[in-house]
Structure formats: C-alpha cells, structure tokens
Design a protein around this motif. Sequence first.
Motif, PDB file in Angstrom:
ATOM      1  N   MET A   1      -3.213  -1.879  17.463  1.00 21.94           N
ATOM      2  CA  MET A   1      -3.391  -2.523  16.110  1.00 21.94           C
ATOM      3  C   MET A   1      -2.681  -1.637  15.295  1.00 21.94           C
ATOM      4  O   MET A   1      -2.881  -0.606  15.044  1.00 21.94           O
ATOM      5  CB  MET A   1      -4.749  -2.863  16.029  1.00 21.94           C
ATOM      6  N   ALA A   2      -2.016  -2.617  14.242  1.00 19.61           N
ATOM      7  CA  ALA A   2      -1.213  -2.008  13.003  1.00 19.61           C
ATOM      8  C   ALA A   2      -2.420  -1.245  12.080  1.00 19.61           C
ATOM      9  O   ALA A   2      -3.263  -1.758  12.113  1.00 19.61           O
ATOM     10  CB  ALA A   2      -0.364  -2.717  12.300  1.00 19.61           C
ATOM     11  N   ASP A   3      -1.818   0.177  11.744  1.00 19.42           N
ATOM     12  CA  ASP A   3      -2.628   0.689  10.755  1.00 19.42           C
ATOM     13  C   ASP A   3      -2.154   0.660   9.438  1.00 19.42           C
ATOM     14  O   ASP A   3      -1.166   1.283   8.989  1.00 19.42           O
ATOM     15  CB  ASP A   3      -2.636   2.329  10.822  1.00 19.42           C
ATOM     16  N   TYR A   4      -2.629  -0.476   8.779  1.00 21.82           N
ATOM     17  CA  TYR A   4      -2.140  -0.998   7.341  1.00 21.82           C
ATOM     18  C   TYR A   4      -2.382   0.118   6.241  1.00 21.82           C
ATOM     19  O   TYR A   4      -1.601   0.193   5.349  1.00 21.82           O
ATOM     20  CB  TYR A   4      -2.496  -2.375   6.995  1.00 21.82           C
ATOM     21  N   ILE A   5      -3.283   0.672   6.347  1.00 21.65           N
ATOM     22  CA  ILE A   5      -3.540   1.813   5.269  1.00 21.65           C
ATOM     23  C   ILE A   5      -2.618   2.735   5.261  1.00 21.65           C
ATOM     24  O   ILE A   5      -1.909   3.223   4.408  1.00 21.65           O
ATOM     25  CB  ILE A   5      -4.821   2.498   5.564  1.00 21.65           C
ATOM     26  N   TYR A   6      -2.276   3.353   6.614  1.00 22.36           N
ATOM     27  CA  TYR A   6      -0.985   4.148   6.779  1.00 22.36           C
ATOM     28  C   TYR A   6       0.083   3.584   6.224  1.00 22.36           C
ATOM     29  O   TYR A   6       0.924   4.296   5.531  1.00 22.36           O
ATOM     30  CB  TYR A   6      -1.183   4.703   8.208  1.00 22.36           C
ATOM     31  N   THR A   7       0.354   2.325   6.502  1.00 19.86           N
ATOM     32  CA  THR A   7       1.557   1.716   6.119  1.00 19.86           C
ATOM     33  C   THR A   7       1.743   1.694   4.782  1.00 19.86           C
ATOM     34  O   THR A   7       2.739   2.013   4.025  1.00 19.86           O
ATOM     35  CB  THR A   7       1.734   0.284   6.667  1.00 19.86           C
ATOM     36  N   MET A   8       0.672   1.475   4.194  1.00 21.67           N
ATOM     37  CA  MET A   8       0.631   1.258   2.641  1.00 21.67           C
ATOM     38  C   MET A   8       0.926   2.863   1.999  1.00 21.67           C
ATOM     39  O   MET A   8       1.540   2.782   0.926  1.00 21.67           O
ATOM     40  CB  MET A   8      -0.799   0.848   2.221  1.00 21.67           C
ATOM     41  N   GLU A   9       0.011   3.812   2.482  1.00 19.09           N
ATOM     42  CA  GLU A   9       0.136   4.992   2.083  1.00 19.09           C
ATOM     43  C   GLU A   9       1.594   5.625   2.144  1.00 19.09           C
ATOM     44  O   GLU A   9       2.162   6.154   1.225  1.00 19.09           O
ATOM     45  CB  GLU A   9      -0.521   5.994   2.853  1.00 19.09           C
ATOM     46  N   ILE A  10       2.661   5.135   3.064  1.00 25.50           N
ATOM     47  CA  ILE A  10       3.813   5.773   3.125  1.00 25.50           C
ATOM     48  C   ILE A  10       4.707   4.912   2.261  1.00 25.50           C
ATOM     49  O   ILE A  10       5.732   5.186   2.077  1.00 25.50           O
ATOM     50  CB  ILE A  10       4.226   6.022   4.502  1.00 25.50           C
ATOM     51  N   ARG A  11       4.468   3.536   2.186  1.00 23.53           N
ATOM     52  CA  ARG A  11       5.331   2.508   1.462  1.00 23.53           C
ATOM     53  C   ARG A  11       5.264   2.845  -0.114  1.00 23.53           C
ATOM     54  O   ARG A  11       6.221   2.403  -0.788  1.00 23.53           O
ATOM     55  CB  ARG A  11       5.192   1.227   1.939  1.00 23.53           C
ATOM     56  N   LEU A  12       4.055   2.991  -0.611  1.00 26.15           N
ATOM     57  CA  LEU A  12       3.733   3.098  -2.083  1.00 26.15           C
ATOM     58  C   LEU A  12       4.286   4.241  -2.623  1.00 26.15           C
ATOM     59  O   LEU A  12       4.381   5.372  -2.071  1.00 26.15           O
ATOM     60  CB  LEU A  12       2.467   2.712  -2.380  1.00 26.15           C
ATOM     61  N   THR A  13       4.995   4.150  -3.751  1.00 29.57           N
ATOM     62  CA  THR A  13       5.103   5.321  -4.445  1.00 29.57           C
ATOM     63  C   THR A  13       3.755   6.329  -4.691  1.00 29.57           C
ATOM     64  O   THR A  13       2.797   5.507  -4.867  1.00 29.57           O
ATOM     65  CB  THR A  13       5.870   5.115  -5.922  1.00 29.57           C
ATOM     66  N   PRO A  14       4.001   7.367  -5.039  1.00 30.72           N
ATOM     67  CA  PRO A  14       2.770   8.224  -5.262  1.00 30.72           C
ATOM     68  C   PRO A  14       1.942   7.813  -6.357  1.00 30.72           C
ATOM     69  O   PRO A  14       0.828   7.634  -6.410  1.00 30.72           O
ATOM     70  CB  PRO A  14       3.369   9.725  -5.559  1.00 30.72           C
ATOM     71  N   ASP A  15       2.688   7.293  -7.625  1.00 29.67           N
ATOM     72  CA  ASP A  15       1.829   6.714  -8.733  1.00 29.67           C
ATOM     73  C   ASP A  15       1.115   5.221  -8.253  1.00 29.67           C
ATOM     74  O   ASP A  15       0.229   5.085  -8.769  1.00 29.67           O
ATOM     75  CB  ASP A  15       2.882   6.511  -9.707  1.00 29.67           C
TER      76      ASP A  15
END
Length: 535
Positions: A1-15
Amino acid sequence: MADYIYTMEIRLTPDQMKGVNLVQDIARAAGITLYLTGGAIRDIISGFTIRDLDFTVQGNPLKLQKEFDRAGAQLAGHDEDARTLFLVLPGNVRAEIGMAHTEHYEKVGRPPVITPASIQEDLRRRDFTVNAMALSLNEGSRGLLLDPFNGVADIEAKLLRILHNYSFVEDPSRLIRATRFAARFHWPMEERTQQRYDSARENNYIEHVSRSAVGHEIAQLAHEDDPLNVVRTLEKEDFLKVLHPHWTTAKVDSSGLSQLMKTRQQMVDLGYTVDPSPAVMHFLTAKLADKDLSDLRRQIPRKDLIEAWRDIEDHAKELAKRLTGKEAATPSRTWNLLSAARPEMVLFLAVTARHQTVAGKIKNFLTKWRQVQQRIPLPEMTELLITPQLPEYPKIARDVFMLLLDGKLRSRTETLKFLKPFAPPPPPPPPPPRRGRGPKGAAAAVVAPAAAVPGKKGEVAKGKGKGKSAPVATPPATVAAPVAKPEAKAKPEAKAKPVKAPPKPAQRPAKPAAKRPAKKTVRKKAKARTKAKKR
Ligand code: ATP
C-alpha cells in the motif's frame, strides 16, 4: 500500500510541510478533524508542482482564526458562506481551510445551499475524480487516503472525469476548471465527461456561472506556470470573456509575461522563494482599461492578491528610485538594498525597468555579482581557521564579499592580507598518547613486573607492589602523572636507577608490540637468575 505521508513529505517544500504541521497542530488542539484535500493531493500523487494547500475540516475553521493569527499566519480573506479561510502561512505558503460540506443546487446559476457534512459527503460534491481525495491528518488514521471515486487511477490514466452527469449543469464554473486543468496538465477529458462538457457548452450553461466562482477562477490564473497557454485555451473555448467581457489575449503583454516567467525561474534557481502571481496578473491584464481592472479585482476573494497586484507598479517605482540614489551608490550598497527588497519586487523590476541604471543593477545582482562570491578564498579561510564555527564568520565572509564587490580587494594576496588578522589563535596541541601504549608505557610495562623481582629494579614499585607481581597497568602514581606531563616522567625513572635497564623508554620507538618480548625477556632472565641462585 502506498505510503502517502511519506510521499507528501518528500513532495512538499519544507515551508509547505511546516504549514501542514502547523495546521495539524492547531486543528488537533481544537479537537477538529483535519484532511488535506483537493489539488494538493492530486499534485502530490501526480508529481506536478504543489501550488497551494487545501485543507478540509469537519467543523468550522473560522473559529480557528485567532490561533492562526498567533502562529504568524496572515488572513488573506474568508468566505462566510462556505466557511473557508484563505491564509498565507509562514514561509509564504498559500492555504485554504474549508469546512466539510454538501452543496445543494436549487436553481441553475444560483449559489448552492451549503450544509456542514462529513468528509465523505464533502468529497461527493467535488468537480473531478482527481480532486475528490482526502488524506487524513488525524491521530489514529494519519496517512489514510480517502479516494471514493478512484482518483488515483485517473491520475495514472491522466484523465479528467466528472463525478456525475449533472456536474457541469450544477456548477458551470467546472467548464472553466476543466479547460484550465486540461491546458495545464495536458490531460484529456474522459469520454463521457467530454460529451457532457460539449453539450454544456452548446447549451451555453456558462451564462449561469456565479460571480463568486468567476472571481475564484480569475485568481487561479495568477498561479499558473504557463498562464498564457491557459488564457489562450480559455479564449478558444469562449470562456475568457466569461471572466471579463473585455478580456482577450490581445490585452495580454505576452512578451512581458514570458520574460517574467524566465526571470522567475532564474530566481528560483538562485534559491529565491518568489510569488509571481501579482506580476502575472499585471501582464495578463496589461492592456485592459483601469475600470475593467477594478471590475476584475473586485471579484477576487483573496485580498492579498488584489492589493499586491494593485500596488505592484508603485512599489516597483519606489525601489527603482532608491536604486538610482545614494543608497545604491556602490555595488555593495546596491547588493544590500536588493537583498533586503521583496523578491517579488526584484522580479517585477527586472522585467519592467526602463531606466538603464536600474535595469543594469538588477541584472548584475542576479548574474555578475553572484560570480564575485566565488572569489571568496574559502580553502585559505579554512586554513586560517576562519570557518563557520566562528561566531564572527558571517560578518567576516560578508565584509570580504562587499569589499570584493566594490573592487577594494583586487587580488588574492590583498584578500588574504585582509583576512589574516581575523584568524583565531591555533588550538592547543593535542594531548600526547596515553601511557601504557607508547614508549613510556613500554617503560612501565618493563619496570612494573621487574618490581616483583627483589633487589633489582624494584625501587620504582617499592612500597606499591612490593612482593606482588604488579600488573602492567597497576602502578598509577608513577605512570599516570607522566601521561599528562611528559617531561615529569624523567624523575621516577631517574630514581629507579635501573641496572642494565632496558633502553630508555623515551629513546624507544613507539611500538606497543615491543612490550611483550620485553616482558618475556625479563621474566626469562629473572627465572634464570633464580635458578642460578638455587644452584
Ligand atoms: P489548483 O492547482 O488550480 O489550485 P485546485 O484543485 O487546488 O487546483 P482550487 O480552486 O484551489 O483548485 O480548489 C480546491 C479544491 O476544491 C478542488 O481540488 C476541488 O476539489 C474543489 N473545488 C474547487 N472548485 C470547485 C467547483 N467549482 N466544484 C467542485 N469542487 C470544486
């Protein structure tokens, strides 16, 4: 199952990620259920730029205004009916926090009746499957993706699909949205959606679009990466005139717009976070009459965009004036002035400055003067121990850069001459190797066992290990002191007066392995002596 939190963390800018955490903390403290929804989820999964953060809460987000205020977020507007807050979170992150709701359309073209609802019901009132997903940010279910219409599959298939047959009839602004998304992503509409779209266009449903939806769609254009392409497509579909009857691509300053987007990319590459939206609106509407501009602005729900767009020329003029004055008399002063200016103004002025001096200074700021930074002699500074660990390092590095910019340090020699006085004193020498390992340790190893042999070299160990076969590490008083002060070692050795002593430890090479043979030899000799005595 995809880990969407991980995907979110790597895709969003730090801000943006900090923004998510901030909203999450505020919602949790208020006991409100929170989801990241809409375009943010679509862009996280599809890999497109995440332009803003859309949150949906089960509850009334307007109640959280004070909390956001305290956390340093700016309120850019709010929609009382849909209970939506438009915010700029710290780090210039655009965010919308809306209440989960249903929309009931009683009459075509009339604003819907809005009723608070669950997140599942809220997803059902959305425009396209790819926008009808929610990611839970709640304790216990954080990371769970709600995707009731298979939006992930449509993202993979690169298709725009409405959720039901009456979608365009209910809210004709979705025709504009479909056109905008198709132009931006180059995703076609799924067959049935395309049919409904064509039929809605033919039947001119767009004339029933609500004013508030138009305002929202005008503002969305400001954030497109290729706004000219989107505006052209809207015009082709006859929707640009819906946003304003006098708006055509002929009213766009296309060369200014394309220069703006290029310079914006250049600034992003240099590490600037720059919001081009006010400048984009300026160029998109460059040739519209003032009255038309006021009409357009009045419809936009975000007041931060309206103000920034309205004031952009005046602010740019102010900056241009300062750039021709004393404040920018030297390159270093100009650098400081432009570094302190808002990147949005630098961007706008870089494209619009007519005054040669101003244009030249901005050009140098973004190109030539960057190269001067490379003349800061970093390796030599490290050798001089002028490193970022020094509290005064930022000032020293800045001063060198300023002097280099102004041509006051013309050569490497001059630069090093300037730097040398800032070099801190060298650190104290490292402590000598610990006793017991180096040559002096070897001495201890030799001396100590010998102390067990009466009448010979025992004096060193006398009173300490008398009669015992002292282990190598035991005699601390005589061994430990010299470790700290190598020269002090000479005394006990001198006192020991070893007869046929092993070579002076100080003269021996530092071979720890030398200990063993020495020990054995001594023991052998001692045995031989005892035997001889017995005999
Ligand atoms: P963008 O990348 O252009 O910001 P977006 O999908 O985030 O795209 P917004 O206008 O910010 O667009 O809207 C946020 C979300 O609200 C959308 O993803 C969609 O789920 C929902 N939404 C917006 N407008 C409509 C509409 N007219 N009808 C139904 N849902 C809408």
